[in-house]
Design a protein around this motif. Structure first.
Motif: not given
Length: 335
Positions: A183-202
């Protein structure tokens, strides 16, 4: 002059509001707080000159002698940074038990647009436009919420492995959950390695059929011309087990660990499975998000060398211009 000293001492001892504020701030106060509580500039100078108080930063004082504990140093940094400042990054992580070493620098965040004088000794100042959302509402010293702290550290991490480590540690230590981090990641517009973190959490939520496995299939196996592995292969034995990627012809197995916070019995179960596979003549390679997302070419090279040593006669190919994937000492050598 002789009468002035007792008057200054008496005034310094009468500021009860400041005493209460100092107690909350672990004995640290700012010049502005002292003057607002009724202390005069002369009384403040007298406390410092006589050694009853000590200067920590410009305009920030400890109301005691001796060294400052870590949280008092954090308070001093926050007061020096000014209105709205909070602890963040590794400092907030240490305060919340996310790490065991606070590091050599105290990190604070202030609202974007605020001017903070550069060069505060031992303090690094960050700016944030979302501080009103990421600041924890009640904790002291003031700090960012755990989820914001984790994402700040992921964004600042020098490599994928360290970024993965912060997410894993936060879940292992039960300071947050994958759902709250997502949820916090979705609310954050800019962050490095977004795809990796999204994959980890999913992957945590969705189980074995994961984004990590899909990334391995596309970016490691297919992109580099490796043989096609059998995914999610059921292996019968005393207990039924599942192999993430099985190259049965070459007795090579790949396990993709997409489970954030995987500890305890699960860790021992994996070890027993790998040991049984080794007894049966198989070799097991194990990779996480930082490997597959951070260095897919390196993973492909390693897999290709093991497969070649076990009979694969194919040739690894580069996935793009400049791809470092290569097999050395072919065929059959791991040297």
């Amino acid at each position: 002059m002789g009468l002035a000293q007792p008057r200054l001492a008496a005034q310094a001892e009468q500021v009860s509001d400041l005493d209460r504020q100092a107690a909350v701030q672990l004995g640290v106060v700012s010049r502005a707080q002292a003057l607002a509580a009724g202390m005069t500039a002369d009384a403040l100078r007298w406390l410092l000159r006589t050694g009853r108080w000590q200067r920590v930063h410009a305009g920030v004082y400890a109301t005691f002698t001796g060294p400052l504990q870590f949280e008092a140093r954090v308070w001093a940094a926050i007061l020096r940074a000014g209105t709205g400042a909070v602890a963040c990054h590794r400092t907030a992580a240490y305060l919340d038990g996310l790490c065991d070493d606070p590091g050599p620098v105290i990190h604070v965040t202030v609202p974007a647009g605020r001017y903070v004088e550069a060069g505060i000794d031992g303090v690094r100042v960050h700016l944030s436009r979302r501080l009103a959302l990421t600041r924890h509402p009640v904790k002291t010293p003031p700090r960012t919420r755990v989820e914001a702290t984790v994402l700040d550290l992921v964004d600042a991490a020098p490599n994928p492995g360290e970024a993965e480590g912060w997410v894993t540690a936060a879940c292992q230590r039960r300071l947050t959950t994958p759902r709250r981090l997502a949820l916090a990641l979705r609310q954050r517009k800019r962050i490095r390695r977004r795809s990796m973190v999204e994959a980890m959490l999913s992957d945590v939520a969705d189980g074995a059929q994961s984004a990590l496995e899909l990334h391995h299939l596309r970016r490691v196996e297919r992109a580099h011309g490796l043989p096609a592995g059998c995914r999610q292969r059921r292996v019968e034995g005393r207990r039924v087990t599942w192999v993430d990627v099985d190259y049965s012809e070459y007795q090579v197995r790949v396990e993709l660990d997409g489970r954030v916070g995987h500890t305890g019995e699960g860790r021992f179960r994996d070890r027993r499975r790998d040991n049984r596979a080794t007894v049966d003549g198989h070799v097991t390679l194990r990779y996480g998000h930082a490997d597959v997302f951070g260095d897919p070419c390196g993973v492909a090279t390693e897999q290709a060398r093991v497969l070649s040593a076990r009979g694969w006669t194919g040739t690894i190919r580069t996935c793009r211009p400049g791809c470092p994937a290569a097999i050395q000492d072919r065929p059959g050598s791991l040297a």
